[in-house]
Design a protein around this motif. Structure first.
Motif, PDB file in Angstrom:
ATOM      1  N   GLN A 234     -18.606  -1.307  37.773  1.00 35.55           N
ATOM      2  CA  GLN A 234     -18.461  -2.664  38.278  1.00 35.55           C
ATOM      3  C   GLN A 234     -18.778  -3.614  37.136  1.00 35.55           C
ATOM      4  O   GLN A 234     -19.793  -3.464  36.445  1.00 35.55           O
ATOM      5  N   THR A 235     -17.902  -4.591  36.926  1.00 31.80           N
ATOM      6  CA  THR A 235     -18.083  -5.538  35.827  1.00 31.80           C
ATOM      7  C   THR A 235     -19.104  -6.597  36.213  1.00 31.80           C
ATOM      8  O   THR A 235     -19.533  -6.687  37.365  1.00 31.80           O
ATOM      9  N   GLU A 236     -19.481  -7.423  35.245  1.00 28.43           N
ATOM     10  CA  GLU A 236     -20.452  -8.493  35.485  1.00 28.43           C
ATOM     11  C   GLU A 236     -19.965  -9.478  36.543  1.00 28.43           C
ATOM     12  O   GLU A 236     -20.769 -10.082  37.247  1.00 28.43           O
ATOM     13  N   ASP A 237     -18.644  -9.673  36.637  1.00 26.63           N
ATOM     14  CA  ASP A 237     -18.104 -10.595  37.640  1.00 26.63           C
ATOM     15  C   ASP A 237     -17.689  -9.850  38.924  1.00 26.63           C
ATOM     16  O   ASP A 237     -16.841 -10.315  39.676  1.00 26.63           O
ATOM     17  N   ASN A 238     -18.309  -8.705  39.174  1.00 27.24           N
ATOM     18  CA  ASN A 238     -18.140  -7.910  40.400  1.00 27.24           C
ATOM     19  C   ASN A 238     -16.734  -7.371  40.624  1.00 27.24           C
ATOM     20  O   ASN A 238     -16.332  -7.136  41.762  1.00 27.24           O
ATOM     21  N   ARG A 239     -15.982  -7.161  39.541  1.00 31.41           N
ATOM     22  CA  ARG A 239     -14.688  -6.502  39.672  1.00 31.41           C
ATOM     23  C   ARG A 239     -14.884  -5.011  39.458  1.00 31.41           C
ATOM     24  O   ARG A 239     -15.760  -4.582  38.720  1.00 31.41           O
TER      25      ARG A 239
END
Length: 87
Positions: free
Chosen positions: A12-17
């Motif tokens: 999961q990326t920092e921007d919740n993707r």
């Protein structure tokens, strides 16, 4: 050139993707019947990828590289920087 999927990592990326990375072994046969190996990393969600053929003829080295790339969750964008240090 053959493409052999080796492993997949989902993070999961920092921007919740959700980011799914596919690590692929590239195999190219030479005229002499030898094999040259490279790598490809694909971001599954947007089909962004980076491909680097002909890195080595050593199977142990290429599998070690692929293991490191997956363990460190290297993206297509970061592949060339990692390879610069690896080479």
């Amino acid at each position: 050139m053959r493409e052999l999927p080796i492993t997949t990592r989902t993070v999961q990326t920092e921007d919740n993707r959700r980011l799914t990375l596919l690590y692929i072994l590239l195999v190219e046969e030479t005229a002499e019947g030898l094999e040259k190996f490279g790598v490809k990393i694909t971001e599954v969600e947007n089909e962004n990828n980076a491909t680097v053929p002909n890195l080595t003829m050593n199977t142990q080295k290429i599998y070690g590289l692929l293991e490191t790339l997956a363990r460190c969750t290297v993206t297509p964008t970061g592949l060339m920087d990692v390879l610069a240090d690896w080479l």
